[in-house]
Design a protein around this motif. Structure first.
Motif, short mmCIF file in Angstrom:
data_model
loop_
_atom_site.label_atom_id
_atom_site.label_comp_id
_atom_site.label_asym_id
_atom_site.label_seq_id
_atom_site.Cartn_x
_atom_site.Cartn_y
_atom_site.Cartn_z
N VAL A 364 0.86 -1.18 0.00
CA VAL A 364 0.00 0.00 0.00
C VAL A 364 0.91 1.25 0.00
N GLY A 365 0.59 2.17 -0.86
CA GLY A 365 1.35 3.43 -0.88
C GLY A 365 2.57 3.38 -1.79
N ALA A 366 2.83 2.19 -2.40
CA ALA A 366 4.04 2.06 -3.24
C ALA A 366 3.69 2.22 -4.71
N ASP A 367 4.64 2.74 -5.49
CA ASP A 367 4.51 2.70 -6.95
C ASP A 367 4.95 1.32 -7.41
N LEU A 368 4.23 0.76 -8.39
CA LEU A 368 4.57 -0.57 -8.88
C LEU A 368 5.14 -0.51 -10.29
N TYR A 369 6.27 -1.14 -10.49
CA TYR A 369 6.84 -1.33 -11.84
C TYR A 369 6.96 -2.83 -12.02
N GLN A 370 6.06 -3.39 -12.80
CA GLN A 370 5.94 -4.85 -12.85
C GLN A 370 7.17 -5.53 -13.43
N PHE A 371 7.63 -6.56 -12.74
CA PHE A 371 8.85 -7.28 -13.09
C PHE A 371 8.93 -7.66 -14.56
N GLN A 372 9.98 -7.22 -15.22
CA GLN A 372 10.31 -7.65 -16.57
C GLN A 372 11.80 -7.41 -16.73
N PRO A 373 12.60 -8.44 -16.96
CA PRO A 373 14.05 -8.21 -17.06
C PRO A 373 14.39 -7.21 -18.16
N GLU A 374 13.58 -7.19 -19.22
CA GLU A 374 13.84 -6.28 -20.35
C GLU A 374 13.72 -4.81 -19.93
N LYS A 375 12.96 -4.57 -18.86
CA LYS A 375 12.74 -3.17 -18.44
C LYS A 375 13.58 -2.80 -17.21
N ALA A 376 14.52 -3.66 -16.84
CA ALA A 376 15.26 -3.44 -15.59
C ALA A 376 15.97 -2.09 -15.56
N ASP A 377 16.58 -1.69 -16.69
CA ASP A 377 17.32 -0.42 -16.71
C ASP A 377 16.38 0.77 -16.54
N GLU A 378 15.25 0.67 -17.23
CA GLU A 378 14.26 1.76 -17.13
C GLU A 378 13.77 1.88 -15.67
N TYR A 379 13.45 0.74 -15.04
CA TYR A 379 12.97 0.77 -13.65
C TYR A 379 14.06 1.28 -12.70
N ALA A 380 15.29 0.88 -12.98
CA ALA A 380 16.39 1.31 -12.10
C ALA A 380 16.54 2.83 -12.17
N ALA A 381 16.45 3.37 -13.38
CA ALA A 381 16.58 4.84 -13.54
C ALA A 381 15.43 5.56 -12.84
N ILE A 382 14.22 5.03 -12.98
CA ILE A 382 13.06 5.65 -12.30
C ILE A 382 13.30 5.63 -10.78
N THR A 383 13.77 4.50 -10.28
CA THR A 383 13.98 4.36 -8.82
C THR A 383 15.00 5.40 -8.32
N LEU A 384 16.09 5.56 -9.06
CA LEU A 384 17.12 6.51 -8.61
C LEU A 384 16.63 7.95 -8.73
N ASP A 385 15.87 8.22 -9.79
CA ASP A 385 15.27 9.56 -9.93
C ASP A 385 14.34 9.87 -8.75
N GLU A 386 13.52 8.88 -8.41
CA GLU A 386 12.59 9.06 -7.28
C GLU A 386 13.36 9.24 -5.97
N ALA A 387 14.49 8.55 -5.86
CA ALA A 387 15.30 8.68 -4.63
C ALA A 387 15.84 10.11 -4.51
N ILE A 388 16.26 10.68 -5.65
CA ILE A 388 16.76 12.07 -5.63
C ILE A 388 15.65 13.01 -5.19
N LYS A 389 14.45 12.79 -5.76
CA LYS A 389 13.31 13.65 -5.39
C LYS A 389 12.99 13.50 -3.90
#
Ligand code: SF4
Ligand code: FE2
Length: 627
Positions: A364-389
């Protein structure tokens, strides 16, 4: 709390718990909880139909439908193990799909341990004289094929990856599993209302699920992660709350086992490009702290890499609320299990961003990026961007107060690195065991709970007692988190070992408790036990190797504990599974299994008596070897 630990993890938790206004936590809730339900505890409560819930009492010895205590207990146990196996298989499937994505050139992962890929591909009967990606393709495909076969066809890899003597025992008991997914479905089907009522048939199904958990969920998943993420190296490190550095943008991985996308986040956070972005936000860079099993796996693989953004392992499953309550964490990400719902209000109060990377673990309260190895880089970048924010949003608004206790530890022990430290084979370890310098080897593995004497107490007391008796310990999982923060993974613990083990550890410069990382590394104990048995030309129940999941917590632990016993390792539990309402099932688990698979569950509430039982098992096994 014992006051003679080298370092006290529990002291930090106790102090935080007593701090006025500190967040609510599972440990605090445990202390305030009403008494446990006796029927649930014994496994004799059934709520499968609308005539129930039924509970078994002296005046009502069967349910409305006529189900006996034995049927109800076996049904509940099989359902629980099926759920646990299902969790492990989910992870195995995702790891195999990631390997497949590399083979097909669809993701940014690479093959980091080609030697391991070839070694196990050969065992699986794959011709390895071909392109590495083709080998990876065939490896992943064979795993996925076994998952999706019908249960009427035997899963192929169990036999290929197990000791022949074990396989013949399993065949004689008719517990060689069929298609993996369908075995789980069959377990759920037969435990539904008014289907199977035969407790023995259901118990035997539990054993098949144990084998599936061990081979696919533990061993193969562990091997595939090594192939994709690189095999660990022995290194020195620090754990505990004091590793947290407020100068960084701080992320915590709170989750167990699955770490495909999580690993890309770590690699990206370590890159120059992202360090620069963190510096532009006013921080020194990123640090990712380990909490629960992914943290232990990060530690196992990354402690030797000084350029890694891995900040250190802080603590186990029941420390996660405390870590967030310090205010030091900007973002939490989780890819699988062991993420307590209790963190949700804390994240809200402390403005911590939550990211989930697989919907099986959506919070609850989390953003979900559904598991897909092909999208791992995109999800990693989103996660780090969100961490900066989150870092920019939180700093100045949230009070940060972090305990400073730091515990030295060694890490990176695996079947390969231990063998490497012993000169490249198991010969030295076997010689030490034969001479009696090491009496035997004990795995102290799995979860942590509050039920066995309080958080982290039983596992630490048991381990201290084992090493005192010259028994070498392999620790992992959340109980390993307790061992680590108590100082038992560090060289100082050599002083707590018995005289002979002390000498061995001094010579080899290793602690008497080897940190093999996350729960998933139970798969490594499987490999070690089978390799030693193979070298001695005996079966696993004859070697002086035993195990304990002293503070087991959950369905997955029941599944992997079942595997330990089916593999031939006596397994100590500090609290019983919910089976004690059935004499038949209790007797089967704690005694009859010995005649069937050569090992049994031992249930013992006192850690010293638990150590006695493990030592007796080791001594019996030494006799079988005439040593
Ligand atoms: Fe009771 Fe049987 Fe229904 Fe279970 S299935 S709730 S024991 S009547
Ligand atoms: Fe775990």
């Amino acid at each position: 709390m014992s006051d003679n630990y080298i370092y006290s993890a529990e002291k930090v938790i106790d102090e935080l718990s007593r701090k006025p206004g500190f967040v609510d936590t599972a440990i605090k809730r445990w202390e305030k909880r009403d008494p446990k339900c006796g029927f649930g505890y014994k496994g004799i409560c059934c709520r499968l139909c609308s005539n129930g819930p039924c509970r078994i009492t002296p005046t009502q010895p069967v349910g409305i439908c006529g189900a006996t205590a034995d049927t109800i207990v076996a049904r509940n146990l099989l359902r629980a193990i099926a759920a646990g196996t299902s969790c492990y298989v989910h992870h195995c499937r995702n790891a195999a799909n990631t390997l497949l994505s590399v083979a097909e050139g669809k993701s940014s992962y690479t093959i980091k341990d080609e030697e391991k890929l070839k070694k196990y591909a050969k065992k699986m009967g794959i011709n390895t004289n071909k392109d590495i990606k083709r080998i990876a393709y065939e490896f992943a495909t064979r795993v996925l094929n076994d998952l999706s076969k019908p249960y009427t066809e035997k899963a192929e890899l169990v036999e290929k990856l197990s000791l022949p003597a074990r396989v013949s025992t399993w065949k004689s008991l008719n517990i060689m599993p069929g298609g993996v997914n369908e075995e789980i479905i069959a377990a759920l089907t037969k435990t539904s209302t008014n289907l199977n009522s035969d407790p023995v048939d259901m118990a035997v199904h539990c054993l098949r699920l144990g084998i599936i958990t061990g081979i696919y969920g533990l061993e193969l998943t562990c091997i595939m992660q090594d192939i994709l993420l690189g095999s660990p190296k022995i290194a020195s490190t620090y754990s505990n709350f004091g590793v947290i550095d407020q100068g960084y943008i701080n992320l915590a991985t709170i989750g167990g086992h699955q770490q495909v996308v999580s690993n890309r986040i770590l690699e990206m956070a370590s890159s120059k490009e992202w360090v620069k972005k963190a510096q532009e936000a006013g921080a020194k860079g990123f640090k990712i702290y380990g909490v629960t099993c992914v943290g232990q796996d990060y530690e196992l693989r990354c402690a030797s890499d000084k350029n890694s953004a891995f900040g250190g392992y802080v603590g186990n499953n029941f420390t996660q609320e405390y870590i967030l309550g310090t205010g030091a964490i900007d973002l939490v990400f989780s890819e699988f299990n062991c993420t307590l719902p209790g963190i949700e209000p804390i994240c809200k109060e402390y403005l911590v961003k939550q990211i989930c990377l697989d919907d099986v673990a959506k919070k609850v309260g989390a953003d979900l990026y559904q598991f897909q190895p092909e999208k791992a880089d995109e999800y990693a970048a989103i996660t780090l961007d969100e961490a900066i924010k989150a870092y920019k949003n939180r700093r100045g608004k949230v009070k940060i107060d972090v305990p400073t206790e730091k515990t030295p530890a060694m890490t990176g022990f695996t079947e390969d690195s231990i063998k490497g430290a012993l000169g490249g084979s198991w010969k030295l370890l076997i010689d030490l065991i034969v001479k009696g310098d090491i009496k035997g080897v004990a795995g102290v593995v799995g979860c942590s709970n509050m039920a066995a004497k309080g958080h982290g107490i039983y596992g630490v007391e048991l381990t201290k007692e084992l090493i005192k008796r010259d028994i070498l310990v392999l620790g992992n999982g959340c109980v390993g988190g307790n061992l680590e923060n108590a100082g038992l993974y560090g060289l100082e613990s050599i002083e707590l070992a018995g005289p002979k083990l002390k000498e061995v550890c001094r010579k080899l410069n290793i602690p008497p408790v080897l940190n093999i990382g996350p729960c998933l590394s139970i798969g490594r104990i499987h490999i070690i036990a089978e390799e030693i048995a193979e070298e001695l030309k005996v079966d696993v129940p004859q070697i002086p190797v035993v195990a304990s999941a002293p503070q087991w917590l959950e369905e997955q632990a029941l599944a992997d504990g079942t595997f330990g016993v089916v593999l031939g390792l006596d397994l100590l539990l500090g609290t019983p599974p919910a089976v004690t309402g059935s004499n038949l099932i209790t007797e089967l688990l704690t005694s009859k299994l010995k005649d069937m698979v050569g090992a049994r569950f031992i249930i013992e509430a006192d850690p010293i008596l638990g150590a006695d039982a493990m030592e007796s098992s080791i001594m019996e096994r030494r006799k079988l070897l005439n040593i």
